[in-house]
Design an enzyme around this catalytic site. Structure first.
Site, PDB file in Angstrom:
ATOM      1  CD  GLU A 156      -3.806  -3.095  -7.060  1.00 38.02           C
ATOM      2  OE1 GLU A 156      -2.707  -3.581  -6.384  1.00 38.02           O
ATOM      3  OE2 GLU A 156      -4.681  -2.324  -6.491  1.00 38.02           O
ATOM      4  CD  GLU A 172      -2.767  -1.789   0.045  1.00 41.03           C
ATOM      5  OE1 GLU A 172      -3.002  -0.767  -0.813  1.00 41.03           O
ATOM      6  OE2 GLU A 172      -2.717  -2.933  -0.179  1.00 41.03           O
TER       7      GLU A 172
HETATM    8  N1  BES Z   1      -5.941  -1.468  -4.453  1.00 39.24           N
HETATM    9  C1  BES Z   1      -6.121  -2.596  -3.711  1.00 39.24           C
HETATM   10  C2  BES Z   1      -7.383  -2.860  -3.204  1.00 39.24           C
HETATM   11  C3  BES Z   1      -8.463  -3.382  -3.913  1.00 39.24           C
HETATM   12  C4  BES Z   1      -8.753  -4.624  -4.067  1.00 39.24           C
HETATM   13  C5  BES Z   1      -9.442  -2.307  -3.926  1.00 39.24           C
HETATM   14  C6  BES Z   1      -9.776  -5.111  -4.992  1.00 39.24           C
HETATM   15  C7  BES Z   1     -10.461  -2.510  -4.847  1.00 39.24           C
HETATM   16  C8  BES Z   1     -10.767  -3.986  -5.133  1.00 39.24           C
HETATM   17  C9  BES Z   1      -4.920  -2.982  -2.922  1.00 39.24           C
HETATM   18  O1  BES Z   1      -3.565  -2.047  -2.904  1.00 39.24           O
HETATM   19  C10 BES Z   1      -4.294  -4.175  -2.530  1.00 39.24           C
HETATM   20  O2  BES Z   1      -4.024  -4.747  -3.754  1.00 39.24           O
HETATM   21  N2  BES Z   1      -4.442  -4.995  -1.577  1.00 39.24           N
HETATM   22  C11 BES Z   1      -4.196  -6.239  -1.562  1.00 39.24           C
HETATM   23  C12 BES Z   1      -3.090  -6.534  -0.791  1.00 39.24           C
HETATM   24  C13 BES Z   1      -1.669  -6.804  -1.408  1.00 39.24           C
HETATM   25  C14 BES Z   1      -0.717  -7.220  -0.388  1.00 39.24           C
HETATM   26  C15 BES Z   1      -1.705  -7.720  -2.493  1.00 39.24           C
HETATM   27  C16 BES Z   1      -5.300  -6.996  -0.824  1.00 39.24           C
HETATM   28  O3  BES Z   1      -6.427  -6.394  -0.803  1.00 39.24           O
HETATM   29  O4  BES Z   1      -5.260  -8.529  -0.734  1.00 39.24           O
HETATM   30 ZN    ZN Z   2      -2.730  -2.940  -4.617  1.00 34.82          ZN
END
Ligand code: BES
Ligand code: ZN
Length: 883
Positions: free
Chosen positions: A344, A322
């Site tokens: 991502e 994040e």
């Molecule tokens: N931007 C995402 C959160 C997100 C996920 C928003 C799906 C909307 C829909 C965040 O940066 C993210 O990727 N979070 C991951 C954690 C990461 C370590 C892979 C998660 O939520 O698992």
């Molecule tokens: Zn992310």
């Protein structure tokens, strides 16, 4: 403004450019002055928003996004003068667009202002401005209000131009009870008493230019800890039911990480503070809102004494991921959602990169090969996969691409290119990209251009093929001893093994990375369908050194067993060994090799010493056993006996006692082997688990080490009854940390007794399990056929309630379907699932359904093809006799 966006604002409908449904381009938002007043008793909120607009084309209507909001009034003015005091506002619910229409035409070049008053519901769906709850020590339920905007739910919070490229500045005011904490992206500018002192109005400083999906507002009772170790203050916040000291690890890590990224990107974090908040109800793991990152509790708070090594690694990964977004995503943003992978994929790569710097002893790049790379190759081997850059038109399509392609394949592409360029040059390119596009929006080509600049290499030509096409190749190697060469040939790889010629037209630039006794040749590249390469000594060679390439390699059975021998002789790295096993497992499952070859290879690894390699061995054997879940019990028992024969000695040797001297990897190694032996009925391990559990049940909470907590719970539940079930259930209800609670919840599914399976399903349906956690008890049921069958029956008979509880737009319905359906592996089951979904409108979760069906199809063909082969191998190796 992007020239491809056509202006037809006068239609008052959406503008279709690139086939996307986007807003018309007649006006452009510049600044929002937003005031929100949540009511934590009625679960509603009042809002007003004043949007400053640049008028780009003569216009008499303004369209913007809104979803499930009541807009009560609108005022349009131009440079201070009201032009419409009560214009008509119409809603297109399907497009989530509100249109304000007025008589007078505002001419291009003017500055207009739109003021809207609205109300909304603090919903229960973890999207937009929503409510989240927790229980106090006295058992009282308390509420807070919080947000989740990405991808398209800012429009659920307030009317706005909800597209990533429509960046604007935001001045936010929150009105709330005086004792509540109010947070937003920025720091507080001023606070004043309102409503005769009953409430306060907290106004935050104006943000820099940013996209709507990165906004966040939080109102609730919150505690915090703070560090000044970084240039700007960092805080971790949590609700009062949590021990705020559990935020210490993330807090300190955030300070180091921000400093590290400022240096890596050569760019100062532009906001005046960084807050990270643990939210009791949260749909994803975490969300990178600029300056106000929100987390699922278990992904932010860590009790180092009560959690194991893998939980610590997950928290570290999420925090760093994040924080990487604060630059990559927040400062520089993709131009539209088809560029999601830029966000991502990059944050994923970057989190491993910084983690490797902070914790070199964790060897996370080794883990990458069995974790992120494999999830990329796994999903991308399905016909229902999609290219990294995927066209998305509608809001309901966007949620579905937060998947292993965007995250894992995206980051694997970056890992490949960073190795090709060299990490330092790669980072230099990224730095240039950040500088050039700060506060702006980009497309994939902009990143390639910056990397090409930094490296002087034609990056775009090579990389476009990888991001614009679905799938990846399998490279088949044949040997020409007379010529001292190998011939390598590439073809599209599909898990179902049934590639049609028209699906096999893309030729990828494949880096061979040929490892020989002389080292690794990084230059050779296969760009044609088939090419011959000289190899000086055919005695030992391996392709895809360290598995930085996105492909699988298929060797002859003789070569594969020679490679098994080479592994024993120390000629291969950990990544090579783990990657080779992964390839072999995937090739067997899809018909490119015989499964007996895989089993022999796994058997030859019995003297393996590394955790990561063992992890992959057990994953591949686990996949085989899961596919054979509905086959005859002799074969299933024989496979279990094989697992025991593989792991027992190592499990006993490592033991299951943890000392302060055990390093991070050794802790996970012990836990892995203990679990694998116990779940394969190793009597010594089962007995040890039962003894630990008995002491634990008698009140000695330290009797089970957190590293093996899940395994002990699962082993005793698998071998026990209602008594053990009630004890684990009690841990779900009353354990001190969310980590232990969720572990208990997941493990309940291991109980195989039909009555206990029904209790697990009833629990999943009940209010006791938060929506965010429903997938946990469900996934626990996957280890036994009775659980898999009952789970499907539950899904079918509770479909309407589940659908209502987890609307498709949330993204969690897809997860539940995938978990429930993907365990199947027979033609009859496939038919049933197909028939069930054929009658449903699958909008918003169609990818999950298609991918689950493909997964079943692949397993059916695998069993049909290699059922006899597996049985023979088990007999020849006397595992069936060992019963
Ligand atoms: N931007 C995402 C959160 C997100 C996920 C928003 C799906 C909307 C829909 C965040 O940066 C993210 O990727 N979070 C991951 C954690 C990461 C370590 C892979 C998660 O939520 O698992
Ligand atoms: Zn992310």
């Amino acid at each position: 403004m992007c020239s491809s966006r056509r202006g037809d604002g006068s239609l008052g409908s959406t503008n279709v450019a690139h086939g996307r449904e986007v807003l018309p381009t007649n006006v452009k938002p510049v600044h929002y002055d937003l005031t929100l007043e949540p009511d934590l008793v009625k679960f509603t909120y009042d809002g007003t928003v004043i949007i400053d607009l640049d008028v780009a084309e003569d216009t008499n209507s303004i369209s913007l996004n809104a979803n499930e909001l009541q807009i009560h009034s609108a005022v349009v003015s131009v440079e201070g003068a009201v032009v419409a005091a009560n214009p008509e506002v119409t809603m297109n619910k399907d497009a989530q667009v509100a249109t304000v229409t007025f008589g007078e035409t505002i001419v291009a070049g003017k500055k207009a202002q739109l003021k809207l008053a609205f109300t909304g519901e603090l919903n229960d769906n973890m999207a937009g401005f929503y409510r989240s709850s927790y229980k106090t020590a006295k058992g009282e339920t308390k509420y807070m209000a919080t947000t989740q905007m990405e991808p398209t739910d800012a429009r659920r919070s307030f009317p706005c131009f909800d597209e990533p490229a429509l960046k604007a500045k935001f001045t936010v005011t929150l009105v709330a009870d005086r004792h509540l904490t109010c947070l937003s992206n920025m720091d507080i500018a001023h606070e004043k008493e309102v409503q005769g002192g009953a409430k306060k109005a907290v106004t935050f400083n104006t943000s820099p230019l940013m996209s709507t999906y990165l906004l966040a507002f939080i109102v609730g009772e919150l505690n915090y800890i703070e560090t000044k170790a970084f240039r700007v203050p960092i805080r971790v916040y949590a609700t009062p039911d949590q021990d705020i000291e559990h935020g210490r690890f993330s807090l300190d890590l955030a300070a180091r990480t921000l400093a590290f990224y400022e240096k890596a990107f050569d760019n100062e974090f532009p906001l005046p503070k960084m807050d990270m908040v643990a939210i009791p109800d949260f749909s994803a793991g975490a969300m990178e809102n600029w300056g106000l990152i929100t987390y699922r509790v278990v992904d932010l708070l860590l009790d180092e004494k009560a959690s194991g090594a893998s939980r610590k690694e997950r928290v570290a990964e999420v925090v760093q991921h994040e924080l990487a977004h604060q630059w990559f995503g927040n400062l520089v943003t993709m131009d539209f959602w088809d560029g999601l992978w830029l966000n991502e994929g990059f944050a994923t790569w970057m989190s491993w990169y910084s983690c490797n710097t902070f914790y070199p002893e964790w060897k996370v790049w080794q883990t990458y090969v069995i974790d992120t790379l494999q999830s990329a190759l796994s999903l991308d081997s399905l016909r229902s996969s999609h290219p990294i850059e995927v066209p998305v038109k509608r809001a309901d399509e966007i949620n579905q691409i937060f998947d292993a392609i965007s995250y894992s394949k995206g980051s694997s592409v970056l890992r490949m290119i960073s190795k090709y360029m060299g990490e330092d040059v790669f980072i230099q390119g990224v730095r240039n990209y950040i500088h050039k596009h700060a506060y702006g929006n980009t497309q994939t080509g902009d990143l390639w251009a910056a990397l090409a600049d930094a490296s002087g290499k034609p990056i775009e030509q090579v990389m476009d093929i990888w991001t614009k096409n679905v799938g990846f190749p399998v490279v088949t190697v044949s040997e020409n001893p007379a010529a001292s060469s190998i011939t390598v040939k590439q073809n599209r790889f599909l898990r179902t093994g049934d590639v049609r010629p028209e699906e096999d037209t893309t030729l990828y630039p494949v880096t061979l990375a040929l490892r020989t006794k002389q080292g690794v040749d990084e230059t050779a590249m296969l760009t044609e369908r088939e090419t011959e390469f000289p190899v000086a000594d055919l005695d030992f060679f391996k392709l895809n050194a360290d598995h930085s390439g996105i492909y699988r390699t298929s060797y002859t059975p003789e070569r594969l067993s020679k490679l098994g021998q080479a592994a024993k002789n120390g000629l291969l790295t950990v990544e090579d060994r783990a990657g080779m096993i992964a390839d072999s497992g995937a090739l067997a499952a899809s018909g490119y090799q015989l499964t007996s070859g895989l089993l022999s290879l796994l058997k030859s690894f019995d003297s393996e010493s590394e955790f990561v390699v063992w992890n992959e061995i057990l994953t591949r054997l686990g996949n085989l056993r899961a596919a054979w879940l509905f086959e005859d019990h002799q074969t299933r028992d024989a496979l279990k006996a094989f697992q025991r024969s593989l792991v027992s000695a190592k499990a006993h040797e490592l033991g299951w006692h943890f000392s302060a001297d055990d390093d991070h990897i050794l802790q996970q190694f012990k836990a892995l082997m203990f679990g694998a032996a116990g779940m394969a009925n190793d009597p010594v391990v089962v007995q040890a688990a039962q003894e630990m559990f008995a002491r634990f049940a008698a009140g000695d909470l330290d009797a089970i080490h957190p590293n093996i907590r899940g395994s002990v719970f699962s082993i005793v539940l698998k071998n026990g009854g209602a008594k053990e079930y009630d004890i684990v259930l009690d841990r779900f209800r009353h354990a001190a940390t969310s980590d232990e609670k969720t572990t208990a919840l997941r493990c309940l599914g291991s109980a195989e007794d039909p009555a206990l399976i029904q209790r697990t399903l009833a629990l999943a349906s009940s209010d006791e399990v938060k929506n965010q956690d429903i997938y946990l008890p469900l996934s626990g049921l996957r280890s036994h056929a009775a659980g898999v069958d009952a789970r499907w029956t539950w899904l079918k008979s509770n479909w309407d309630a589940i659908f209502k509880r987890l609307p498709p737009s949330l993204g969690m319905l897809g997860t539940v379907i995938q978990i429930t359906v993907s365990s199947f592996s027979t033609p009859a089951q496939l038919k049933e699932v197909e028939a069930f979904f054929a009658e449903k409108d699958t909008k918003g979760f169609d990818r999950a359904v298609e991918q689950s069906l493909d997964t079943i199809r692949a397993k059916i063909s695998w069993i049909e093809r290699d059922g006899g082969d597996v049985e023979n191998w088990l007999k020849t190796n006397s595992f069936r006799e060992k019963l």
